[in-house]
Structures are given as structure tokens and as C-alpha cells.
Design a protein around this motif. Structure first.
Motif, short mmCIF file in Angstrom:
data_model
loop_
_atom_site.label_atom_id
_atom_site.label_comp_id
_atom_site.label_asym_id
_atom_site.label_seq_id
_atom_site.Cartn_x
_atom_site.Cartn_y
_atom_site.Cartn_z
N THR A 182 0.82 -1.21 0.00
CA THR A 182 0.00 0.00 0.00
C THR A 182 0.86 1.26 0.00
O THR A 182 0.52 2.23 -0.68
N ARG A 183 1.96 1.26 0.73
CA ARG A 183 2.85 2.42 0.73
C ARG A 183 3.44 2.65 -0.66
O ARG A 183 3.54 3.79 -1.11
N ILE A 184 3.82 1.57 -1.35
CA ILE A 184 4.33 1.71 -2.72
C ILE A 184 3.24 2.22 -3.64
O ILE A 184 3.44 3.14 -4.44
N ARG A 185 2.04 1.64 -3.54
CA ARG A 185 0.91 2.05 -4.38
C ARG A 185 0.55 3.52 -4.16
O ARG A 185 0.32 4.27 -5.12
N ASN A 186 0.51 3.96 -2.90
CA ASN A 186 0.19 5.34 -2.59
C ASN A 186 1.26 6.30 -3.10
O ASN A 186 0.95 7.40 -3.58
N ALA A 187 2.53 5.91 -3.00
CA ALA A 187 3.62 6.76 -3.49
C ALA A 187 3.55 6.90 -5.02
O ALA A 187 3.81 7.98 -5.55
N ILE A 188 3.18 5.83 -5.70
CA ILE A 188 3.03 5.89 -7.15
C ILE A 188 1.88 6.83 -7.53
O ILE A 188 2.01 7.65 -8.42
N ASN A 189 0.75 6.70 -6.83
CA ASN A 189 -0.40 7.55 -7.12
C ASN A 189 -0.11 9.02 -6.84
O ASN A 189 -0.65 9.90 -7.52
N ALA A 190 0.73 9.30 -5.84
CA ALA A 190 1.09 10.68 -5.49
C ALA A 190 2.29 11.18 -6.28
O ALA A 190 2.73 12.31 -6.07
N LYS A 191 2.84 10.36 -7.18
CA LYS A 191 4.00 10.69 -8.02
C LYS A 191 5.25 11.02 -7.22
O LYS A 191 6.05 11.86 -7.59
N HIS A 192 5.44 10.32 -6.09
CA HIS A 192 6.65 10.51 -5.29
C HIS A 192 7.81 9.80 -5.96
O HIS A 192 7.63 8.80 -6.66
N ARG A 193 9.01 10.27 -5.70
CA ARG A 193 10.22 9.64 -6.24
C ARG A 193 10.76 8.57 -5.29
O ARG A 193 11.31 7.57 -5.72
N VAL A 194 10.63 8.81 -3.98
CA VAL A 194 11.19 7.91 -2.96
C VAL A 194 10.11 7.62 -1.93
O VAL A 194 9.33 8.49 -1.57
N VAL A 195 10.09 6.37 -1.44
CA VAL A 195 9.17 5.98 -0.38
C VAL A 195 9.97 5.26 0.70
O VAL A 195 10.88 4.49 0.39
N GLU A 196 9.67 5.55 1.96
CA GLU A 196 10.32 4.89 3.09
C GLU A 196 9.35 3.92 3.73
O GLU A 196 8.20 4.27 4.01
N ILE A 197 9.85 2.71 4.01
CA ILE A 197 9.01 1.64 4.54
C ILE A 197 9.73 0.99 5.71
O ILE A 197 10.94 0.76 5.62
N ILE A 240 11.54 -1.21 -9.82
CA ILE A 240 11.97 -0.04 -9.06
C ILE A 240 13.36 0.37 -9.53
O ILE A 240 14.13 -0.45 -10.05
N LEU A 241 13.70 1.64 -9.32
CA LEU A 241 14.96 2.19 -9.80
C LEU A 241 16.12 1.78 -8.91
O LEU A 241 17.17 1.34 -9.38
N ASN A 242 15.95 1.90 -7.59
CA ASN A 242 17.01 1.57 -6.64
C ASN A 242 16.40 1.38 -5.26
O ASN A 242 15.24 1.75 -5.04
N TYR A 243 17.18 0.86 -4.34
CA TYR A 243 16.73 0.68 -2.96
C TYR A 243 17.92 0.79 -2.03
O TYR A 243 19.08 0.64 -2.46
N LYS A 244 17.62 1.06 -0.76
CA LYS A 244 18.68 1.17 0.24
C LYS A 244 18.13 0.70 1.57
O LYS A 244 17.02 1.10 1.95
N PHE A 245 18.88 -0.15 2.26
CA PHE A 245 18.49 -0.62 3.58
C PHE A 245 19.24 0.20 4.62
O PHE A 245 20.47 0.24 4.61
N ILE A 246 18.51 0.85 5.51
CA ILE A 246 19.11 1.68 6.55
C ILE A 246 18.87 1.01 7.89
O ILE A 246 17.72 0.76 8.27
N GLN A 253 14.15 -1.97 13.78
CA GLN A 253 13.82 -2.87 12.68
C GLN A 253 14.40 -2.41 11.36
O GLN A 253 14.44 -3.17 10.40
N GLY A 254 14.86 -1.17 11.28
CA GLY A 254 15.45 -0.67 10.06
C GLY A 254 14.42 -0.03 9.14
O GLY A 254 13.21 -0.10 9.38
N VAL A 255 14.91 0.61 8.10
CA VAL A 255 14.06 1.30 7.13
C VAL A 255 14.53 0.91 5.74
O VAL A 255 15.72 0.76 5.48
N ILE A 256 13.57 0.74 4.85
CA ILE A 256 13.87 0.47 3.44
C ILE A 256 13.48 1.71 2.65
O ILE A 256 12.33 2.14 2.70
N LYS A 257 14.45 2.31 1.93
CA LYS A 257 14.17 3.45 1.05
C LYS A 257 14.13 2.92 -0.37
O LYS A 257 15.09 2.30 -0.84
#
Length: 131
Positions: free
Chosen positions: A10-25, A44-50, A55-59
Motif C-alpha cells: 500500500t505504501r508503494i501504491r500510494n507513493a506511485i499515485n502521489a507521483k513521489h520519487r522515494v518511499v520509506e518503509i 523499481i529504480l534503486n533501494y537502500k536498507f538503513i 527494525q530498520g528502514v527500506i528506502k
């Protein structure tokens, strides 16, 4: 939150609908594997694990066509859910859009796509469809 995979999608779907470039999960091992599959298949273009100590964050950097501004992901749908799990054997692994999309499965050998599951002759829980 009871269904973290549905939240991920849902976070990915909402970011696509809002035309965001990056989403944090919020991160988890299953979401990391799903993110790697989306990257390997070109959705997807790229990803980064922080690692933040918890629990960490996925960008995730979403992929858009530079000319038409259309996203690479047309639809991303949850299949198996906590109230109704969907399992499949290797002979009945679903084909998404006759092979143009992918189904992501959780198997005994890890998280794989539908094509890899057919090649390895393993079944599992169908997590989502992406096309």
C-alpha cells in the motif's frame, strides 16, 4: 498492524499515485527480499536498507519513464492475506498477465518469483502480483 506485507504494498501504491520519487518503509527480512525481487525485475529504480538499531528502514526509489512520467508498476496486488492464505503447488503456480507480470511467492527455499518456483519445482504461499 497485523499485515505488514499489505502495508508495504500500500505504501508503494500510494507513493506511485502521489507521483513521489522515494518511499520509506519499515523494514523486515521478508520485505527486504521482496524489494530485491522488484529491483531485479526492473520495477523499481534503486533501494537502500538503513539500519537504525531497531527494525530498520527500506528506502525505495520508484522508476518512472522520463518522457511520459508513467510508473513501471501498473498494479501491485496482495493475494494471500492473514484471513485467507493462498498456497499453491509448483504445477499450479499462477502466471500474471500471461507471463508479462510476476507473482512473488514465499517458499521453503526463500522468496522467489513464479518463474523461479516453476524452474525449481517448488510451491508456496502466493504473496502478491506485480505488473
Amino acid at each position: 498492524m497485523t499485515d505488514s506485507i499489505a502495508d508495504f504494498l500500500t505504501r508503494i501504491r500510494n507513493a506511485i499515485n502521489a507521483k513521489h520519487r522515494v518511499v520509506e518503509i519499515p523494514g523486515s527480512n521478508l520485505k527486504r527480499e521482496m524489494t530485491k525481487i522488484l529491483y531485479d525485475k526492473g520495477y523499481i529504480l534503486n533501494y537502500k536498507f538503513i539500519d537504525d538499531g531497531l527494525q530498520g528502514v527500506i528506502k525505495i526509489a520508484l522508476k518512472y519513464d522520463p518522457e511520459t512520467k508513467v510508473n513501471a508498476i501498473k498494479a501491485i496486488k496482495r493475494v494471500s492475506r492473514p484471513g485467507l492464505r493462498k498456497y499453491t503447488g509448483y504445477r499450479e503456480v499462477p502466471r500474471v498477465l500471461n507471463g508479462l507480470g510476476i507473482a512473488i511467492l514465499s517458499t521453503s527455499q526463500g522468496v522467489v518469483t513464479d518463474k523461479e518456483a516453476r524452474a525449481k519445482r517448488i510451491g508456496g504461499e502466493v504473496l502478491c502480483y506485480v505488473y
